[in-house]
Design a protein around this motif. Structure first.
Motif, short mmCIF file in Angstrom:
data_model
loop_
_atom_site.label_atom_id
_atom_site.label_comp_id
_atom_site.label_asym_id
_atom_site.label_seq_id
_atom_site.Cartn_x
_atom_site.Cartn_y
_atom_site.Cartn_z
N ARG A 53 0.69 -1.11 0.00
CA ARG A 53 -0.05 -0.02 0.01
C ARG A 53 0.73 1.26 -0.09
O ARG A 53 0.35 2.32 0.48
CB ARG A 53 -0.82 0.12 1.21
N GLU A 54 2.11 1.21 -0.27
CA GLU A 54 2.77 2.37 -0.45
C GLU A 54 3.47 2.35 -1.93
O GLU A 54 4.36 1.57 -2.39
CB GLU A 54 4.12 2.12 0.33
N PHE A 55 3.02 3.49 -2.68
CA PHE A 55 3.64 3.48 -4.01
C PHE A 55 4.06 4.68 -4.38
O PHE A 55 3.88 5.98 -3.95
CB PHE A 55 2.17 3.55 -4.89
N SER A 56 5.26 4.88 -5.15
CA SER A 56 5.91 5.80 -5.95
C SER A 56 4.80 6.47 -6.57
O SER A 56 4.05 5.89 -7.19
CB SER A 56 7.08 5.42 -6.27
N GLU A 57 5.05 7.94 -6.82
CA GLU A 57 4.26 8.46 -7.97
C GLU A 57 4.71 8.60 -9.41
O GLU A 57 3.99 8.66 -10.25
CB GLU A 57 3.85 10.08 -7.59
N ARG A 58 5.61 7.86 -9.56
CA ARG A 58 6.58 7.62 -10.89
C ARG A 58 5.56 7.00 -11.84
O ARG A 58 4.97 5.79 -11.37
CB ARG A 58 7.73 6.98 -10.62
N PRO A 59 5.30 7.48 -12.95
CA PRO A 59 4.40 6.90 -13.88
C PRO A 59 5.17 5.41 -14.23
O PRO A 59 6.45 5.45 -14.45
CB PRO A 59 4.52 7.77 -15.13
N LEU A 60 4.28 4.20 -14.48
CA LEU A 60 4.86 3.09 -15.15
C LEU A 60 5.44 3.33 -16.36
O LEU A 60 4.78 3.89 -17.30
CB LEU A 60 3.73 2.06 -15.17
N TYR A 174 -1.00 -9.69 -9.66
CA TYR A 174 -0.28 -10.00 -8.47
C TYR A 174 0.86 -10.68 -8.87
O TYR A 174 2.16 -10.34 -8.52
CB TYR A 174 -1.01 -10.69 -7.50
N LEU A 175 0.83 -11.78 -9.77
CA LEU A 175 2.00 -12.51 -10.11
C LEU A 175 3.08 -11.83 -10.89
O LEU A 175 4.24 -11.72 -10.93
CB LEU A 175 1.58 -14.05 -10.72
N TYR A 176 2.25 -10.97 -12.01
CA TYR A 176 3.32 -10.08 -12.88
C TYR A 176 3.94 -9.12 -11.91
O TYR A 176 5.27 -8.94 -12.07
CB TYR A 176 2.38 -9.36 -13.73
N CYS A 177 3.51 -8.47 -10.98
CA CYS A 177 3.97 -7.59 -10.08
C CYS A 177 5.12 -8.31 -9.10
O CYS A 177 6.08 -7.45 -8.87
CB CYS A 177 2.94 -6.71 -9.11
N ALA A 178 4.70 -9.22 -8.88
CA ALA A 178 5.89 -10.04 -8.07
C ALA A 178 6.97 -10.30 -8.72
O ALA A 178 8.24 -10.08 -8.44
CB ALA A 178 5.42 -11.37 -7.26
N SER A 179 6.72 -10.70 -9.94
CA SER A 179 8.07 -10.87 -10.94
C SER A 179 8.67 -10.04 -11.30
O SER A 179 9.99 -9.87 -11.65
CB SER A 179 7.60 -11.47 -12.18
N GLU A 180 8.11 -8.51 -11.52
CA GLU A 180 8.58 -7.31 -11.79
C GLU A 180 9.20 -6.33 -10.73
O GLU A 180 9.61 -5.45 -10.77
CB GLU A 180 7.93 -6.77 -12.86
N LEU A 182 7.03 -4.95 -8.73
CA LEU A 182 6.08 -3.73 -8.46
C LEU A 182 5.24 -4.02 -7.41
O LEU A 182 5.07 -5.10 -6.97
CB LEU A 182 5.26 -3.75 -9.78
N ALA A 183 4.57 -2.86 -7.01
CA ALA A 183 3.73 -2.72 -5.66
C ALA A 183 2.40 -3.21 -6.36
O ALA A 183 1.95 -2.30 -7.40
CB ALA A 183 3.82 -1.74 -4.95
N THR A 184 1.34 -3.69 -5.55
CA THR A 184 0.11 -3.94 -5.90
C THR A 184 -0.86 -4.09 -4.73
O THR A 184 -0.39 -4.93 -3.76
CB THR A 184 -0.08 -4.93 -7.19
N VAL A 213 -1.46 -0.22 -8.75
CA VAL A 213 -0.30 -0.93 -9.28
C VAL A 213 0.72 0.40 -9.26
O VAL A 213 0.33 1.61 -9.91
CB VAL A 213 -0.35 -1.40 -10.65
N GLY A 214 1.89 0.24 -8.96
CA GLY A 214 2.97 1.06 -9.24
C GLY A 214 4.30 0.82 -8.75
O GLY A 214 4.50 -0.51 -8.39
N TYR A 215 5.26 1.54 -8.86
CA TYR A 215 6.71 1.35 -8.29
C TYR A 215 6.60 1.25 -6.57
O TYR A 215 5.88 2.27 -6.34
CB TYR A 215 7.52 2.22 -9.05
N PRO A 216 7.11 0.45 -6.11
CA PRO A 216 7.24 0.60 -4.54
C PRO A 216 7.88 1.91 -4.01
O PRO A 216 8.82 2.42 -4.92
CB PRO A 216 8.20 -0.62 -3.98
N LYS A 217 7.39 2.55 -3.06
CA LYS A 217 8.08 3.79 -2.58
C LYS A 217 9.13 3.50 -2.11
O LYS A 217 9.42 2.65 -1.25
CB LYS A 217 6.92 4.47 -1.49
#
Ligand SMILES: Cc1cc2nc3c(=O)[nH]c(=O)nc-3n(C[C@H](O)[C@H](O)[C@H](O)COP(=O)(O)O)c2cc1C
Length: 217
Positions: A53-60, A174-180, A182-184, A213-217
């Motif tokens: 639940r913590e996301f960077s504001e950086r665009p994907l 979820y699995l794609y985010c875990a693989s890359e 990413l936070a979700t 979805v986003g990059y982790p903070k």
């Protein structure tokens, strides 16, 4: 009051609204082909699947956004079938993508994000603070209008099937985010009525859930 002053006041009021349409309508976004043979193993991704639940504001990045949507519910076979299963292959759960500049619908066949509405609608995409600043909020929308022919299941069955289909797409994400890395997080908390109105959804369309979805903070 002079008409020019009225106009200035009106412009000022509307520019304060987070939901007002931007002056430049958003354009379609052409998505890229998903990378093949990359990412963690399935067992590693399962080990690392989690809600954040913590996301960077950086665009994907465009490659990440493209692969994310393909993973969720892209076409993975020549016959047009998808990465997620659907009842009688009706493919009734569509993905709406809330980006800071507008909301789009994922057109898997065209590998494109089709503009739905211009403006920042993140305030309607959830009730938790991180939703308003995260770069991507997916909204899963079931279209019961896809069941027009043959036996039409009762609405409670349709809602059940929509929830299952959404769950399949959610877990793909979820699995794609875990693989890359990413936070979700999947969210049932969405301002369904207001968002449906803003997106111009029909009475046949039903918002099931959302996923940030986003990059982790
Ligand atoms: C149907 C459903 C609805 C959920 N709704 C929310 C939500 O609105 N907000 C939120 O922060 N998390 C939401 N979650 C995420 C859960 O809180 C989370 O999956 C749970 O705490 C377990 O954590 P994990 O996903 O890291 O294993 C939801 C999960 C599910 C399956």
């Amino acid at each position: 009051m002079k008409p020019s002053i009225c106009l200035l006041i009106l412009l000022g009021v509307f520019s304060l609204s987070p939901f007002v349409a931007g002056s430049q309508p958003v354009k379609p976004i052409q998505l890229e082909k998903p990378g093949e043979g990359k990412g963690k193993t399935l067992m590693q991704a399962l080990q690392e699947r989690k809600s954040s639940r913590e996301f960077s504001e950086r665009p994907l990045s465009l490659p990440h956004l493209s692969e994310l949507l393909w993973a969720a519910n892209g076409i993975n076979r020549a016959d047009g079938k998808r990465t997620a299963p659907s009842a009688v292959n009706k493919q009734m759960v569509e993905l709406y993508v809330v980006l800071p500049e507008g909301v789009y619908r994922y057109d898997a066949a065209a590998s494109q994000l089709a503009p739905v509405v211009t403006g920042d609608f993140r305030r309607l995409a959830g009730v938790q603070e991180f939703v308003y600043t995260a770069p991507v909020n997916l909204v899963f929308v079931a279209d019961f209008g896809k069941w027009k022919e043959g036996r039409i299941p009762p609405r409670e069955d349709l809602i059940g099937m929509a929830a299952i289909e959404t769950g399949c797409q959610v877990q793909n994400v979820y699995l794609y985010c875990a693989s890359e890395g990413l936070a979700t997080v999947i969210r049932a908390s969405v301002n369904k009525e207001e968002l449906a109105n803003a997106l111009g959804l029909t009475a046949d369309q039903y918002i099931v859930a959302a996923q940030t979805v986003g990059y982790p903070k």
